[in-house]
Write a protein that holds these residues in place. Sequence first.
Motif, PDB file in Angstrom:
ATOM      1  N   THR A  11      14.911  16.041  -6.738  1.00 36.80           N
ATOM      2  CA  THR A  11      16.448  16.859  -5.992  1.00 36.80           C
ATOM      3  C   THR A  11      16.777  16.851  -4.536  1.00 36.80           C
ATOM      4  N   THR A  12      15.691  16.363  -3.842  1.00 36.82           N
ATOM      5  CA  THR A  12      15.966  16.350  -2.430  1.00 36.82           C
ATOM      6  C   THR A  12      16.399  14.760  -1.986  1.00 36.82           C
ATOM      7  N   LEU A  13      16.970  14.776  -0.923  1.00 33.61           N
ATOM      8  CA  LEU A  13      17.112  13.379  -0.430  1.00 33.61           C
ATOM      9  C   LEU A  13      15.599  12.752  -0.094  1.00 33.61           C
ATOM     10  N   GLU A  14      14.837  13.750   0.542  1.00 33.93           N
ATOM     11  CA  GLU A  14      13.372  12.921   0.957  1.00 33.93           C
ATOM     12  C   GLU A  14      12.745  12.475  -0.397  1.00 33.93           C
ATOM     13  N   GLY A  15      12.894  13.524  -1.542  1.00 31.18           N
ATOM     14  CA  GLY A  15      12.268  12.830  -2.786  1.00 31.18           C
ATOM     15  C   GLY A  15      12.927  11.771  -3.075  1.00 31.18           C
ATOM     16  N   GLN A  16      14.206  11.677  -3.174  1.00 32.61           N
ATOM     17  CA  GLN A  16      15.012  10.521  -3.529  1.00 32.61           C
ATOM     18  C   GLN A  16      14.537   9.274  -2.875  1.00 32.61           C
ATOM     19  N   PHE A  17      14.569   9.266  -1.560  1.00 31.54           N
ATOM     20  CA  PHE A  17      14.269   8.146  -0.895  1.00 31.54           C
ATOM     21  C   PHE A  17      12.899   7.586  -1.310  1.00 31.54           C
ATOM     22  N   GLN A  18      12.136   8.525  -1.590  1.00 31.05           N
ATOM     23  CA  GLN A  18      10.664   8.122  -2.039  1.00 31.05           C
ATOM     24  C   GLN A  18      10.836   7.352  -3.290  1.00 31.05           C
ATOM     25  N   ALA A  19      11.423   8.010  -4.258  1.00 31.14           N
ATOM     26  CA  ALA A  19      11.827   7.411  -5.607  1.00 31.14           C
ATOM     27  C   ALA A  19      12.377   5.896  -5.500  1.00 31.14           C
ATOM     28  N   LEU A  20      13.395   5.886  -4.655  1.00 31.62           N
ATOM     29  CA  LEU A  20      14.060   4.336  -4.219  1.00 31.62           C
ATOM     30  C   LEU A  20      12.927   3.588  -3.962  1.00 31.62           C
ATOM     31  N   ALA A  21      12.180   4.017  -2.963  1.00 34.78           N
ATOM     32  CA  ALA A  21      11.134   3.156  -2.279  1.00 34.78           C
ATOM     33  C   ALA A  21      10.321   2.603  -3.243  1.00 34.78           C
ATOM     34  N   GLU A  22       9.818   3.554  -4.005  1.00 35.60           N
ATOM     35  CA  GLU A  22       8.688   3.093  -5.100  1.00 35.60           C
ATOM     36  C   GLU A  22       9.303   2.265  -5.946  1.00 35.60           C
ATOM     37  N   ARG A  23      10.764   2.293  -6.292  1.00 28.53           N
ATOM     38  CA  ARG A  23      11.189   1.167  -7.245  1.00 28.53           C
ATOM     39  C   ARG A  23      11.408  -0.119  -6.762  1.00 28.53           C
ATOM     40  N   TYR A  24      11.920  -0.227  -5.380  1.00 23.45           N
ATOM     41  CA  TYR A  24      12.453  -1.369  -4.767  1.00 23.45           C
ATOM     42  C   TYR A  24      11.138  -2.072  -4.418  1.00 23.45           C
ATOM     43  N   MET A  25      10.133  -1.300  -3.942  1.00 25.47           N
ATOM     44  CA  MET A  25       9.004  -1.936  -3.700  1.00 25.47           C
ATOM     45  C   MET A  25       7.992  -2.452  -4.768  1.00 25.47           C
ATOM     46  N   LYS A  26       8.518  -2.227  -5.982  1.00 25.60           N
ATOM     47  CA  LYS A  26       7.902  -2.895  -6.945  1.00 25.60           C
ATOM     48  C   LYS A  26       8.313  -4.337  -7.390  1.00 25.60           C
TER      49      LYS A  26
ATOM     50  N   ARG B 111       0.929  -1.001  -0.092  1.00 20.38           N
ATOM     51  CA  ARG B 111       0.101  -0.183   0.120  1.00 20.38           C
ATOM     52  C   ARG B 111       0.754   1.408   0.175  1.00 20.38           C
ATOM     53  N   ASP B 112       0.361   2.209  -0.244  1.00 25.54           N
ATOM     54  CA  ASP B 112       0.862   3.479  -0.407  1.00 25.54           C
ATOM     55  C   ASP B 112       1.669   3.716   1.251  1.00 25.54           C
ATOM     56  N   VAL B 113       1.040   3.379   2.215  1.00 28.47           N
ATOM     57  CA  VAL B 113       1.674   3.637   3.495  1.00 28.47           C
ATOM     58  C   VAL B 113       2.877   2.722   3.755  1.00 28.47           C
ATOM     59  N   ASP B 114       2.960   1.538   3.152  1.00 29.30           N
ATOM     60  CA  ASP B 114       4.113   0.688   2.841  1.00 29.30           C
ATOM     61  C   ASP B 114       5.370   1.215   2.160  1.00 29.30           C
ATOM     62  N   VAL B 115       4.908   1.957   1.245  1.00 26.79           N
ATOM     63  CA  VAL B 115       6.175   2.484   0.188  1.00 26.79           C
ATOM     64  C   VAL B 115       6.613   3.763   1.196  1.00 26.79           C
ATOM     65  N   ALA B 116       6.012   4.439   1.785  1.00 27.69           N
ATOM     66  CA  ALA B 116       6.250   5.478   2.676  1.00 27.69           C
ATOM     67  C   ALA B 116       7.326   4.983   3.811  1.00 27.69           C
ATOM     68  N   ARG B 117       6.674   3.901   4.573  1.00 24.83           N
ATOM     69  CA  ARG B 117       7.514   3.390   5.467  1.00 24.83           C
ATOM     70  C   ARG B 117       8.744   2.925   4.812  1.00 24.83           C
ATOM     71  N   PHE B 118       8.707   2.389   3.935  1.00 26.69           N
ATOM     72  CA  PHE B 118      10.173   1.871   3.237  1.00 26.69           C
ATOM     73  C   PHE B 118      11.021   2.917   2.861  1.00 26.69           C
ATOM     74  N   ALA B 119      10.569   4.228   2.446  1.00 28.61           N
ATOM     75  CA  ALA B 119      11.353   5.360   2.257  1.00 28.61           C
ATOM     76  C   ALA B 119      11.885   5.755   3.576  1.00 28.61           C
ATOM     77  N   GLN B 120      11.300   5.783   4.658  1.00 31.64           N
ATOM     78  CA  GLN B 120      11.673   5.988   5.918  1.00 31.64           C
ATOM     79  C   GLN B 120      12.912   4.924   6.403  1.00 31.64           C
ATOM     80  N   GLU B 121      12.817   3.883   6.088  1.00 29.85           N
ATOM     81  CA  GLU B 121      13.747   2.746   6.306  1.00 29.85           C
ATOM     82  C   GLU B 121      15.068   3.076   5.523  1.00 29.85           C
ATOM     83  N   ILE B 122      14.812   3.503   4.246  1.00 31.85           N
ATOM     84  CA  ILE B 122      16.047   3.956   3.374  1.00 31.85           C
ATOM     85  C   ILE B 122      16.704   5.074   4.208  1.00 31.85           C
ATOM     86  N   ALA B 123      15.860   5.973   4.669  1.00 32.47           N
ATOM     87  CA  ALA B 123      16.342   7.213   5.275  1.00 32.47           C
ATOM     88  C   ALA B 123      17.197   6.641   6.684  1.00 32.47           C
TER      89      ALA B 123
END
Lengths: 425, 425
Positions: B325-340, B170-182
């Motif tokens: 262009t920000t770390l936060e945005g990049q963490f989200q982009a990474l999470a989106e790719r890996y969670m696929k 779910r979106d909430v899981d992708v957000a959590r994984f972005a947090q994990e990447i951080a």
Amino acid sequence: MVDRHPMWKDLGMDLETHDQLCAVLPTAFGDVYLSQENRPEGMAFWDMVVADVHGIRPAELIEEQKKGRKVFGTFCTYVPDEVVVACDGIVTGLCGGSQFWVPEGEKHLPADVCPLIKASLGARLGKTCPFFRIVDQIVGETTCDGKKKMYEIMAKDVPMHIMELPHMKRDVDVARFAQEIALFAKNVEEVTGNELTAEKLAEAIDIINNRRKALARVYETRKDPDTIPISGTDALLMMQIAFFDDPVRCAEMANKLADELEQRLVDKVSVFPAGTKRILLTGTPLAIPNWKLHHIIETSGAAIVCEENCTGTKFFTNLVDDSATTLEGQFQALAERYMKINCACFTPNEARIQEVIQLAKDYHVDGVINQNLKFCTTFKVEAPALEDALEEAGIPVLNIETDYTDNDAEQLRTRIGAFVEMLGE
Amino acid sequence: MVDRHPMWKDLGMDLETHDQLCAVLPTAFGDVYLSQENRPEGMAFWDMVVADVHGIRPAELIEEQKKGRKVFGTFCTYVPDEVVVACDGIVTGLCGGSQFWVPEGEKHLPADVCPLIKASLGARLGKTCPFFRIVDQIVGETTCDGKKKMYEIMAKDVPMHIMELPHMKRDVDVARFAQEIALFAKNVEEVTGNELTAEKLAEAIDIINNRRKALARVYETRKDPDTIPISGTDALLMMQIAFFDDPVRCAEMANKLADELEQRLVDKVSVFPAGTKRILLTGTPLAIPNWKLHHIIETSGAAIVCEENCTGTKFFTNLVDDSATTLEGQFQALAERYMKINCACFTPNEARIQEVIQLAKDYHVDGVINQNLKFCTTFKVEAPALEDALEEAGIPVLNIETDYTDNDAEQLRTRIGAFVEMLGE
């Protein structure tokens, strides 16, 4: 006894197969339970429930459904009953504890999955358990690989809501679980049609805390170093049925039993002869009617004085902090309490080891038996660390791996007998 | 070849035992690889690497460590290499793919855990793999029960960082994984002593995306319905070593190989005779040097044209969106790719089924072989759903369960031979 067949038929159950279960259960119960001596009078309630275990409570649930209430089935001590109770829903446990359901489960699952998981799926798909038929919705969780993936199969047959359980216990994980509880609350609101309010959740927190306190009172009496007022076998039955019963009645009955047991401590009424070895049982849960290990241990010269598992202390240890007055604060308080449960699905799970050692001291045990259901990877992998820590603390430990069949009963009896004998040396 | 014994000795390895592995590996490689005909010239690079697999790259890593760079060992395609690369760290894969390491693992783990997990622990604790000795830190994740709990044992021997991987999408899981990447980024900053910036992470995202594109180019050539320019056995070797190699060199070599394979398509140079049955292999990963199933399949009248697993498409499918262009945005982009990535540790994992069907079409396969490593519960439980979906799509499927031993080689050869023969009818 009321003929339950019309009710079971209405539930779409496989009556013929289910009758086979009904035919053997009373004998099993009689052999294990009624053969015990000097049982507390308070156990009469649970004896009655189990004598008609697929009748009394299912009939009650159906009556409540007729009034519009919804029934939620759960498999795990991490699912917060409070949320369901607050929305006027009813929670019932579903874990399968009998080999009877395993072959049906194995039609859909690999053989090398734990028997609890296979039995649970088998009970639903085989239509041989009324609780599985009655539930309006089932609540699963991402605890272990086997359950998580089994739910996918079950979800094809019944509406399910899955909660994401974090596998670590950092603050961030507690916050995530609070968020999961909020998502679950939304689902419960939808299913029940009732809005969740902080007031109603506060009441529900009280109800479930009271159940915890009552069950803890019973366990407290088992700490007495000289008198064992109740067998582990009886205490286990109380715990197993706590998952199915109305929480207010459960607390009432447990408190009544606790009154009696406290008096037994005063009167020094023990159900075991002096010198009986005291055992703490830890490990995987013992779903009803899994009485196998308790029966073997307690007919091998030992008494179980504490169960450190989901059908034991994990179910009632730690109250939910009831000071929060907003839903957000309450979800956080719930998450904090539930995330204190030391399941082997967590990494690391060092707190369980410390808890077992502490309980072993509190309950004055002579030895620990660590039980693993076959193919439960999480508990099995952490067994050596537990064993090492217990040995370092000077507490003897025996690791047992078993399933729901009776094939290993004699082997277990031999090993357990030898362990108990060793404790006496 | 350089004598690596002084290096291995410096790494504290068990030289005597490790020599046994060194003694058998060339024969195994020769039997499987060098017996193939008409191999692409580009494979010479990977042949060289594997001929000194515990020498060349370890020596490089040690040189880099002398310059102050840190080496991170990983087991899972969910761990974002980008973060390590951005902090000037180096990532190396660690998954054990040989029976050689299993007995050592079984000293600490139950036998009924998957061989990859047992081999990985055995390689570390037995001191028989230089990569496991070189790493400054290991990164684990909460994917499956076995790995998660194994890491607890490994953590007693080597510094570890564990990432919490959500088990839903779910979106909430992708957000959590972005947090994990951080959180992982914080850890990488600490270990490397280098600050992570959006600029450096953007560069690293490019580097790893380029590796993905290069590997995908090689796979793209395998889609040709008439010409099979590379064996699955060779493609697998490229993928296995991709986990260990420098990502820039990996991309360079893969691109070079892709150039050659694209030319082969033009020239219609196939490594298999016309009419060879085309197989898609799906399921659990094939860590180096696990070439067992590829070898059996490709010497049984079939060719593997696609691996839908972690040592295949899962490693390179989907690029990381590089627009943030920000770390936060990049963490989200990474999470989106890996969670696929559609690992069976997710629930539900319906997207994997759809992906396998799509790949089966894209690669023009005649049949699918679904491989499960023994005791991998997650992939095993979802196998019937995959099988049903493939059958519905008219794609023949064979389920195989195996481990790292050769005990079942003849049985597998018989079953696979029969399956391939059936595809011809």
